[in-house]
Scaffold this motif. Structure first.
Motif, PDB file in Angstrom:
ATOM      1  N   SER A 109       3.404  29.770  21.582  1.00 29.80           N
ATOM      2  CA  SER A 109       3.126  30.062  20.222  1.00 29.80           C
ATOM      3  C   SER A 109       3.669  29.077  19.131  1.00 29.80           C
ATOM      4  CB  SER A 109       3.936  31.722  19.987  1.00 29.80           C
ATOM      5  OG  SER A 109       5.303  31.125  19.808  1.00 29.80           O
ATOM      6  N   GLY A 110       3.668  29.517  18.061  1.00 26.84           N
ATOM      7  CA  GLY A 110       4.099  28.560  16.560  1.00 26.84           C
ATOM      8  C   GLY A 110       5.932  28.842  17.094  1.00 26.84           C
ATOM      9  N   MET A 111       6.377  30.156  16.990  1.00 25.02           N
ATOM     10  CA  MET A 111       8.159  30.088  17.397  1.00 25.02           C
ATOM     11  C   MET A 111       7.693  29.505  18.135  1.00 25.02           C
ATOM     12  SD  MET A 111       8.341  31.059  14.472  1.00 25.02           S
ATOM     13  CE  MET A 111      10.634  30.885  14.491  1.00 25.02           C
TER      14      MET A 111
ATOM     15  N   PHE B  16       8.450  29.864   7.113  1.00 30.98           N
ATOM     16  CA  PHE B  16       7.581  31.567   7.720  1.00 30.98           C
ATOM     17  C   PHE B  16       9.037  31.968   8.257  1.00 30.98           C
ATOM     18  CE2 PHE B  16       6.472  33.582  11.960  1.00 30.98           C
ATOM     19  CZ  PHE B  16       5.031  34.065  11.132  1.00 30.98           C
TER      20      PHE B  16
ATOM     21  N   GLU C 147       8.194  23.676   5.064  1.00 30.11           N
ATOM     22  CA  GLU C 147       6.469  24.112   5.304  1.00 30.11           C
ATOM     23  C   GLU C 147       5.395  23.481   4.063  1.00 30.11           C
ATOM     24  OE1 GLU C 147       4.892  28.353   5.125  1.00 30.11           O
ATOM     25  OE2 GLU C 147       7.026  27.882   7.009  1.00 30.11           O
TER      26      GLU C 147
ATOM     27  N   ASP D  97       5.652  21.794   8.647  1.00 27.60           N
ATOM     28  CA  ASP D  97       4.818  23.188   9.326  1.00 27.60           C
ATOM     29  C   ASP D  97       3.570  23.161   8.825  1.00 27.60           C
ATOM     30  OD1 ASP D  97       3.695  24.799   9.904  1.00 27.60           O
ATOM     31  OD2 ASP D  97       4.963  26.672  10.282  1.00 27.60           O
TER      32      ASP D  97
ATOM     33  N   THR E 291       0.329  24.232   9.579  1.00 28.04           N
ATOM     34  CA  THR E 291      -0.049  25.737  10.516  1.00 28.04           C
ATOM     35  C   THR E 291      -1.546  25.872   8.933  1.00 28.04           C
ATOM     36  OG1 THR E 291       1.586  26.404  11.155  1.00 28.04           O
ATOM     37  CG2 THR E 291      -0.026  28.244  10.544  1.00 28.04           C
TER      38      THR E 291
ATOM     39  N   SER F 120       1.329  26.713  14.527  1.00 29.81           N
ATOM     40  CA  SER F 120       0.827  28.847  15.171  1.00 29.81           C
ATOM     41  C   SER F 120      -0.712  27.654  14.966  1.00 29.81           C
ATOM     42  CB  SER F 120       1.294  28.837  14.158  1.00 29.81           C
ATOM     43  OG  SER F 120       0.705  30.326  14.927  1.00 29.81           O
TER      44      SER F 120
ATOM     45  N   THR G 142      -2.476  29.773  16.990  1.00 21.82           N
ATOM     46  CA  THR G 142      -3.103  31.125  16.774  1.00 21.82           C
ATOM     47  C   THR G 142      -3.636  31.709  15.180  1.00 21.82           C
ATOM     48  OG1 THR G 142      -0.808  31.812  17.449  1.00 21.82           O
ATOM     49  CG2 THR G 142      -2.125  33.840  16.318  1.00 21.82           C
ATOM     50  N   LYS G 143      -3.155  30.726  14.099  1.00 23.57           N
ATOM     51  CA  LYS G 143      -3.887  30.667  12.966  1.00 23.57           C
ATOM     52  C   LYS G 143      -5.382  30.414  13.225  1.00 23.57           C
ATOM     53  CE  LYS G 143       0.084  33.180  11.834  1.00 23.57           C
ATOM     54  NZ  LYS G 143       1.216  31.997  11.820  1.00 23.57           N
TER      55      LYS G 143
HETATM   56  C1  LIG Z   1       2.446  32.327  12.743  1.00 30.66           C
HETATM   57  C2  LIG Z   1       2.731  30.870  12.108  1.00 30.66           C
HETATM   58  C3  LIG Z   1       4.163  30.490  12.522  1.00 30.66           C
HETATM   59  C4  LIG Z   1       4.814  30.720  13.837  1.00 30.66           C
HETATM   60  O1  LIG Z   1       3.376  31.041  14.629  1.00 30.66           O
HETATM   61  P1  LIG Z   1       3.418  32.534  16.054  1.00 30.66           P
HETATM   62  O2  LIG Z   1       2.380  31.828  16.733  1.00 30.66           O
HETATM   63  O3  LIG Z   1       2.912  33.610  15.534  1.00 30.66           O
HETATM   64  O4  LIG Z   1       4.287  32.106  16.733  1.00 30.66           O
HETATM   65  C5  LIG Z   1       4.845  29.898  12.287  1.00 30.66           C
HETATM   66  N1  LIG Z   1       4.305  29.188  10.805  1.00 30.66           N
HETATM   67  C6  LIG Z   1       3.119  29.452   9.793  1.00 30.66           C
HETATM   68  C7  LIG Z   1       3.038  28.685   8.380  1.00 30.66           C
HETATM   69  C8  LIG Z   1       2.104  30.560  10.219  1.00 30.66           C
HETATM   70  O5  LIG Z   1       2.207  30.993   9.084  1.00 30.66           O
END
Ligand SMILES: *Cc1c(COP(=O)(O)O)cnc(C)c1O
Length: 390
Positions: free
Chosen positions: A83-85, A109, A152, A181, A183, A203, A205-206
């Motif tokens: 995951s991003g975390m 975040f 970020e 970061d 993301t 992350s 995920t996004k």
């Molecule tokens: C969502 C997010 C994270 C964490 O990522 P996960 O995949 O949810 O663990 C970290 N930084 C930013 C900027 C995010 O939007």
């Protein structure tokens, strides 16, 4: 592959075909790998021979994703995480120890703040939070034990833009690392390494997935620095699943097209909102009125898909806009082909004290939209329904 341009790298990097000659990238759904004999096992385990041992350490599908992502960032190496975390945790575990000091921008975040304030602090690491754009404040917080600056850019939800080069120079003048970061921009809109960043976290995920299906993350940077991150991931276990890596490989192939379309839609929405009589403020770095516009133009190849705006009438008005939408998803998630909408003051930033919200500029009338890839005319119509009611 580095002689190729970004769009070619996004589609062609990382896949070395197996003996089957498959055209698409294979998913190696296996936890471990077997050896011809005891000698080969011993050689692999002791590092005399390179090869896969166990998927918490390395996995061929995950390695393909890592190579492709690193290529897009113009970096030597990437390490994928669950995951991003997981990526941010791996960076902290790899580079910080008791007695160290970190400076972090204030609007990162929420879980990143939680990671510093509730967990990393337990190991005797001190953290200061500071305004992203106040370079004097960053400078004045530096101490002899400052090991890391963490930012970020652009920030969430107000799209504040950091001067990455200036912060990298400050970090390096004091032997500290700059971690970015990335993301929100992804490597197709911003490559922080060009501006001196040491490590980039994502992350996935996004936007990298872009269709809200899978959790994942990554750390990107120089080979030697990443060796420590790899050690943490393989030992502590926040590794990426091979199936998710395959999803993200597909995501990288269309990332540039999607980010350009997200940026285009967001620009149109931001301009429409700025001209709307009920909207008091729009936060989008693609607007020439945004204080970070010039810097974003210099650092980024686009302004991204997140637009925030304020209306008069506080929470009631903001909620009315959110509740009047017909198809935009009410969710804290972002970076998806499906547009999403949220009220930061009561969701993502709901745990902050009133003073902390005030300091972070999170007002009750603030609404955040992650502009998806639906027709922008429909997105605007879905938002105007509530705006007409307030
Ligand atoms: C969502 C997010 C994270 C964490 O990522 P996960 O995949 O949810 O663990 C970290 N930084 C930013 C900027 C995010 O939007």
């Amino acid at each position: 592959m580095s002689q190729y341009h970004l769009d070619t790298l996004a589609i062609r990097t990382g896949h070395e075909r197996t003996f089957e000659g498959e055209h698409g990238e294979p998913i190696f759904l296996t936890s471990s790998f077997v050896y011809k004999n005891a000698q080969e096992a011993a050689d692999k385990f002791q590092g005399r021979e390179v090869g896969n041992i166990y998927s918490r350490f390395t996995n061929p599908t995950v390695s393909m994703f890592e190579k492709r992502l690193a290529a897009l960032d113009g970096a030597e190496r990437a390490v994928a995480t669950g995951s991003g975390m997981g990526a941010i945790l791996a960076v902290m575990m790899a580079y910080l120890k008791a007695g160290d000091h970190v400076i972090c921008s204030r609007d990162v975040f929420g879980s990143t703040v939680g990671l510093f304030e509730r967990y990393i602090c337990k190991f005797g690491v001190e953290v200061d939070f500071v305004d992203l754009t106040d370079l004097n404040a960053w400078q004045s917080l530096i101490r002899p034990n400052t090991k890391m600056l963490f930012i970020e850019s652009p920030s969430n939800p107000l799209a504040v833009v950091a001067d990455i080069q200036a912060l990298a120079n400050l970090a390096h003048a004091h032997d500290a690392l700059l971690v970015v970061d990335n993301t929100f921009c992804t490597p197709v809109l911003q490559q922080p390494i060009k501006f001196g960043a040491d490590l980039i976290v994502y992350s996935a995920t996004k936007y990298i997935d872009g269709q809200g299906r899978a959790l994942g993350g990554a750390v990107v940077g120089k080979h030697d620095l990443l060796e420590d991150v790899f050690g943490v991931v393989r030992t502590l276990g926040p590794s990426m699943s091979p199936f998710n890596a395959w999803v993200f490989l597909k995501g990288l192939e269309t990332l540039r097209l999607r980010m350009n379309a997200h940026s285009q839609g967001a620009q149109q929405l931001a301009e429409w909102l700025e001209a709307h009589p009920k909207v008091t403020k729009v936060y989008y770095s693609g607007l020439p009125t945004h204080p970070g516009h010039e810097l974003a133009k210099k650092q980024q190849q686009g302004f991204g898909g997140i637009v925030s705006f304020e209306v008069e009438g506080e929470r009631e008005a903001a909620w009315k806009i959110i509740d009047s939408t017909q198809f935009i998803s009410i969710t804290g998630n972002l970076g998806d082909v499906k547009s999403t909408i949220s009220h930061p003051a009561t969701t993502t930033h709901g745990k902050l004290s009133p003073e902390a919200k005030e300091a972070a500029g999170i007002k009750e009338g603030l609404v955040r939209v992650s502009v998806g890839l639906e027709d922008i005319r429909d997105i605007i119509a879905d938002l105007s329904r509530g705006l007409d009611l307030i």
